[in-house]
Motif scaffolding. Structure first.
Motif, PDB file in Angstrom:
ATOM      1  N   VAL A  91      32.446 -18.727 -12.711  1.00 41.22           N
ATOM      2  CA  VAL A  91      33.813 -18.463 -13.174  1.00 41.22           C
ATOM      3  C   VAL A  91      34.197 -19.556 -14.158  1.00 41.22           C
ATOM      4  CG1 VAL A  91      36.239 -18.296 -12.511  1.00 41.22           C
ATOM      5  CG2 VAL A  91      34.477 -17.276 -11.052  1.00 41.22           C
ATOM      6  N   HIS A  92      34.700 -19.147 -15.305  1.00 38.61           N
ATOM      7  CA  HIS A  92      35.095 -20.067 -16.370  1.00 38.61           C
ATOM      8  C   HIS A  92      36.597 -19.932 -16.572  1.00 38.61           C
ATOM      9  CE1 HIS A  92      34.937 -22.373 -20.058  1.00 38.61           C
ATOM     10  NE2 HIS A  92      35.393 -21.358 -20.766  1.00 38.61           N
ATOM     11  N   SER A  93      37.329 -21.037 -16.361  1.00 48.97           N
ATOM     12  CA  SER A  93      38.794 -21.008 -16.437  1.00 48.97           C
ATOM     13  C   SER A  93      39.280 -22.012 -17.479  1.00 48.97           C
ATOM     14  CB  SER A  93      39.409 -21.325 -15.062  1.00 48.97           C
ATOM     15  OG  SER A  93      39.002 -20.372 -14.102  1.00 48.97           O
ATOM     16  N   PRO A  94      39.204 -21.660 -18.763  1.00 45.52           N
ATOM     17  CA  PRO A  94      39.662 -22.583 -19.797  1.00 45.52           C
ATOM     18  C   PRO A  94      41.184 -22.676 -19.803  1.00 45.52           C
ATOM     19  CG  PRO A  94      39.122 -20.464 -20.776  1.00 45.52           C
ATOM     20  CD  PRO A  94      38.733 -20.373 -19.324  1.00 45.52           C
ATOM     21  N   PRO A  95      41.732 -23.791 -20.303  1.00 47.15           N
ATOM     22  CA  PRO A  95      43.192 -23.891 -20.385  1.00 47.15           C
ATOM     23  C   PRO A  95      43.742 -22.877 -21.389  1.00 47.15           C
ATOM     24  CG  PRO A  95      42.144 -25.713 -21.553  1.00 47.15           C
ATOM     25  CD  PRO A  95      41.059 -24.989 -20.824  1.00 47.15           C
ATOM     26  N   ARG A  96      44.796 -22.190 -21.012  1.00 46.66           N
ATOM     27  CA  ARG A  96      45.437 -21.210 -21.886  1.00 46.66           C
ATOM     28  C   ARG A  96      46.823 -21.714 -22.291  1.00 46.66           C
ATOM     29  NH1 ARG A  96      41.249 -17.539 -23.068  1.00 46.66           N
ATOM     30  NH2 ARG A  96      40.222 -16.933 -21.122  1.00 46.66           N
ATOM     31  N   THR A 140      49.630 -17.391 -17.130  1.00 47.48           N
ATOM     32  CA  THR A 140      48.850 -17.911 -18.258  1.00 47.48           C
ATOM     33  C   THR A 140      47.380 -18.112 -17.894  1.00 47.48           C
ATOM     34  OG1 THR A 140      49.440 -20.185 -17.649  1.00 47.48           O
ATOM     35  CG2 THR A 140      50.865 -19.064 -19.246  1.00 47.48           C
ATOM     36  N   GLU A 141      46.994 -17.804 -16.641  1.00 42.68           N
ATOM     37  CA  GLU A 141      45.611 -17.960 -16.224  1.00 42.68           C
ATOM     38  C   GLU A 141      44.833 -16.679 -16.539  1.00 42.68           C
ATOM     39  OE1 GLU A 141      44.249 -20.733 -15.012  1.00 42.68           O
ATOM     40  OE2 GLU A 141      46.189 -21.726 -15.302  1.00 42.68           O
ATOM     41  N   TRP A 142      43.850 -16.791 -17.424  1.00 40.42           N
ATOM     42  CA  TRP A 142      42.989 -15.669 -17.781  1.00 40.42           C
ATOM     43  C   TRP A 142      41.546 -16.071 -17.527  1.00 40.42           C
ATOM     44  CZ3 TRP A 142      44.875 -13.236 -23.049  1.00 40.42           C
ATOM     45  CH2 TRP A 142      46.230 -12.937 -22.950  1.00 40.42           C
ATOM     46  N   PRO A 143      41.131 -16.205 -16.288  1.00 39.19           N
ATOM     47  CA  PRO A 143      39.759 -16.664 -16.018  1.00 39.19           C
ATOM     48  C   PRO A 143      38.724 -15.622 -16.433  1.00 39.19           C
ATOM     49  CG  PRO A 143      40.841 -16.012 -13.986  1.00 39.19           C
ATOM     50  CD  PRO A 143      41.886 -15.962 -15.052  1.00 39.19           C
ATOM     51  N   GLU A 144      37.587 -16.124 -16.879  1.00 39.53           N
ATOM     52  CA  GLU A 144      36.457 -15.283 -17.235  1.00 39.53           C
ATOM     53  C   GLU A 144      35.361 -15.494 -16.200  1.00 39.53           C
ATOM     54  OE1 GLU A 144      35.341 -16.413 -21.234  1.00 39.53           O
ATOM     55  OE2 GLU A 144      37.428 -16.912 -21.669  1.00 39.53           O
ATOM     56  N   GLN A 145      34.432 -14.559 -16.124  1.00 38.51           N
ATOM     57  CA  GLN A 145      33.317 -14.765 -15.210  1.00 38.51           C
ATOM     58  C   GLN A 145      32.050 -14.174 -15.808  1.00 38.51           C
ATOM     59  OE1 GLN A 145      33.596 -12.916 -11.377  1.00 38.51           O
ATOM     60  NE2 GLN A 145      33.792 -10.847 -12.181  1.00 38.51           N
ATOM     61  N   LEU A 197      36.344 -10.258 -17.589  1.00 39.11           N
ATOM     62  CA  LEU A 197      37.625 -10.948 -17.475  1.00 39.11           C
ATOM     63  C   LEU A 197      38.223 -10.631 -16.115  1.00 39.11           C
ATOM     64  CD1 LEU A 197      39.632 -12.652 -19.226  1.00 39.11           C
ATOM     65  CD2 LEU A 197      40.777 -10.496 -19.771  1.00 39.11           C
ATOM     66  N   LEU A 198      38.563 -11.688 -15.364  1.00 39.94           N
ATOM     67  CA  LEU A 198      39.196 -11.476 -14.069  1.00 39.94           C
ATOM     68  C   LEU A 198      40.662 -11.087 -14.254  1.00 39.94           C
ATOM     69  CD1 LEU A 198      37.648 -14.486 -12.125  1.00 39.94           C
ATOM     70  CD2 LEU A 198      37.087 -12.075 -11.846  1.00 39.94           C
ATOM     71  N   GLN A 199      41.287 -10.661 -13.185  1.00 38.90           N
ATOM     72  CA  GLN A 199      42.678 -10.226 -13.268  1.00 38.90           C
ATOM     73  C   GLN A 199      43.560 -11.359 -13.768  1.00 38.90           C
ATOM     74  OE1 GLN A 199      44.164  -8.578  -9.640  1.00 38.90           O
ATOM     75  NE2 GLN A 199      46.168  -8.061 -10.480  1.00 38.90           N
ATOM     76  N   GLN A 200      44.408 -11.037 -14.742  1.00 35.98           N
ATOM     77  CA  GLN A 200      45.273 -12.046 -15.319  1.00 35.98           C
ATOM     78  C   GLN A 200      46.389 -12.419 -14.349  1.00 35.98           C
ATOM     79  OE1 GLN A 200      46.682 -10.627 -19.076  1.00 35.98           O
ATOM     80  NE2 GLN A 200      44.666  -9.961 -19.743  1.00 35.98           N
ATOM     81  N   LEU A 211      38.762 -26.278 -30.124  1.00 35.99           N
ATOM     82  CA  LEU A 211      37.458 -26.816 -29.721  1.00 35.99           C
ATOM     83  C   LEU A 211      37.278 -26.859 -28.204  1.00 35.99           C
ATOM     84  CD1 LEU A 211      37.124 -29.726 -32.324  1.00 35.99           C
ATOM     85  CD2 LEU A 211      36.493 -27.331 -32.573  1.00 35.99           C
ATOM     86  N   THR A 212      38.093 -26.092 -27.477  1.00 35.59           N
ATOM     87  CA  THR A 212      37.905 -25.982 -26.027  1.00 35.59           C
ATOM     88  C   THR A 212      36.548 -25.344 -25.732  1.00 35.59           C
ATOM     89  OG1 THR A 212      40.276 -25.781 -25.597  1.00 35.59           O
ATOM     90  CG2 THR A 212      38.786 -24.877 -23.932  1.00 35.59           C
ATOM     91  N   PRO A 213      35.784 -25.865 -24.774  1.00 38.73           N
ATOM     92  CA  PRO A 213      34.491 -25.256 -24.446  1.00 38.73           C
ATOM     93  C   PRO A 213      34.606 -23.779 -24.081  1.00 38.73           C
ATOM     94  CG  PRO A 213      34.653 -27.422 -23.441  1.00 38.73           C
ATOM     95  CD  PRO A 213      36.013 -27.119 -24.018  1.00 38.73           C
ATOM     96  N   ASP A 214      33.709 -22.977 -24.645  1.00 35.82           N
ATOM     97  CA  ASP A 214      33.620 -21.554 -24.362  1.00 35.82           C
ATOM     98  C   ASP A 214      32.540 -21.296 -23.323  1.00 35.82           C
ATOM     99  OD1 ASP A 214      35.565 -20.752 -26.267  1.00 35.82           O
ATOM    100  OD2 ASP A 214      34.071 -20.891 -27.869  1.00 35.82           O
ATOM    101  N   LEU A 215      32.494 -20.071 -22.847  1.00 30.25           N
ATOM    102  CA  LEU A 215      31.414 -19.641 -21.964  1.00 30.25           C
ATOM    103  C   LEU A 215      30.242 -19.219 -22.847  1.00 30.25           C
ATOM    104  CD1 LEU A 215      30.316 -19.045 -19.177  1.00 30.25           C
ATOM    105  CD2 LEU A 215      31.548 -16.868 -19.193  1.00 30.25           C
ATOM    106  N   ARG A 216      29.284 -20.124 -23.049  1.00 32.67           N
ATOM    107  CA  ARG A 216      28.104 -19.867 -23.865  1.00 32.67           C
ATOM    108  C   ARG A 216      26.947 -19.530 -22.933  1.00 32.67           C
ATOM    109  NH1 ARG A 216      29.452 -22.675 -28.751  1.00 32.67           N
ATOM    110  NH2 ARG A 216      31.694 -22.321 -28.943  1.00 32.67           N
TER     111      ARG A 216
END
Length: 369
Positions: free
Chosen positions: A188-193, A169-174, A163-166, A211-216
């Motif tokens: 980097v995966h940045s789903p809407p929060r 409301t942006e909590w991007p994953e990588q 998890l990148l630095q919050q 049903l937002t796409p996850d990082l699979r």
């Protein structure tokens, strides 16, 4: 740009391959074609005596290429069990604790081809490593990563979901590839929060529209495969480099309240285990993504083949697409999800489809030649 069209077989499996800036764009048009494999059930594994199974998916089950299958007894369980290809418990590899070979909060397990089992442990900020014979190796520490999801180890190389630095409301994953000499961000995966939402009287932050796409993703033997969008596109990384995009023409499921009701007919657990939220409240408060992510799970075997489990409704038959190491579509295996392990060249480990609703069970199948 170079293009190549390959077709063959009675049902004309076709693959178009284009090269763009060193990345192969691999399109597999056409309808589903049965894989046509003759699958023989070798053993069924279930709770028995000292063997304890719980949730069975890609973070709790794996296998090396030496015939060892490893199973964690819970998502946050500390007891990793090793079984053979007949389903017999061989030994317990880890236990709860802070000492050598012990795990405080294990979030995922992985097994490399040489028989080393790695447990991602949040309390030790790294991977607890044990050989298949039970001998303990030094912890592989991940010092600067903000651990978030699972990790896959191959020697001293780890692919880890962080998890990148919050920021608000942006909590991007990588997805990060870590070696002894440094780290590389693969994606980097940045789903809407969403903002603060109230469920069962509890305020919650960081949720997504339903049903937002996850990082699979998954990784094995130096290859990492990823899907994180509403399109059927699998990103393939060999080492740290993106080498190919593998695609199929599969009609996406529409995202709407009907889809939410079909995926969660009895509601969805939010917050603690007592908070089961009905579908209409989920949709009203969280909204719904435009389309459903086409891929539920991914696997990679030791030959570099890619297994993509489709995101079917729970009341439909499971389907998994198989691609060879180059990304060419080989066919669809019906009634099975993505394999959880490959303990031999002709053996595959699956979670039985009804394991989510009933007693968890694994099945070991042999592909008959």
């Amino acid at each position: 740009m170079v293009a190549l069209i390959a077709c063959g077989g009675s049902q004309e499996l076709c693959t178009s391959v284009r090269d763009s800036a060193g990345i192969a764009l691999i399109d597999n048009p056409g309808p589903d074609v049965p894989l046509g494999w003759d699958m023989e059930l070798v053993a069924t594994v279930q709770n028995s005596g000292d063997l304890v199974l719980n949730e069975l998916f890609e973070y709790t089950v794996d296998a090396d290429s030496l015939g060892h299958i490893v199973v964690n007894n819970n998502w946050f369980g500390q007891r990793v069990q090793e079984i053979d290809t007949t389903g017999r418990l061989i030994r317990v590899l880890t236990r709860e604790g802070a000492g050598p070979g012990e795990v405080g909060a294990g979030v995922s397990i992985s097994s490399s081809g040489d028989g080393i089992v790695s447990v991602m442990d949040f309390t030790k900020a790294g991977l607890v490593r044990v050989r298949s014979d039970g001998s303990v190796l030094p912890v592989l520490t991940l010092t600067h990563q903000s651990l978030f999801g699972g990790g896959r180890a191959d020697g001293d190389t780890v692919v880890v979901h962080t998890l990148l630095q919050q920021s608000g409301t942006e909590w991007p994953e990588q997805l990060e590839r870590v070696t002894p000499t440094g780290s590389t961000t693969l994606l980097v995966h940045s789903p809407p929060r969403l903002g603060t939402l109230l469920f069962c009287g509890q305020p919650m932050e960081g949720l997504n529209p339903m049903l937002t796409p996850d990082l699979r993703w998954n990784a094995k033997a130096g290859r990492t495969v990823v899907n994180n969008t509403g399109d059927y596109t699998i990103r393939v990384y060999d080492g740290e480099r993106l080498t190919r995009l593998v695609r199929r023409n599969v009609d996406p499921l529409p995202g709407n309240e009907t889809a939410v009701r079909r995926f969660f007919p009895d509601g969805k657990r939010v917050a603690d285990w007592k908070c089961i939220v009905p579908p209409d409240e989920l949709v009203r408060k969280r909204g719904v993504a435009r389309t459903v992510q086409p891929i539920r799970r991914l696997s990679v075997d030791y030959q570099g083949r890619i297994w993509a489990e489709r995101n079917t409704y729970p009341d439909e038959q499971s389907r998994v697409d198989l691609f060879d190491s180059t990304g060419k579509y080989l066919g669809t295996l019906n009634g099975f999800g993505a394999p959880l392990g490959f303990p031999a060249r002709d053996l595959l480990v699956f979670a039985l489809p009804d394991s989510v609703q009933s007693e968890p069970r694994l099945a070991i199948y042999r592909r008959k030649q």
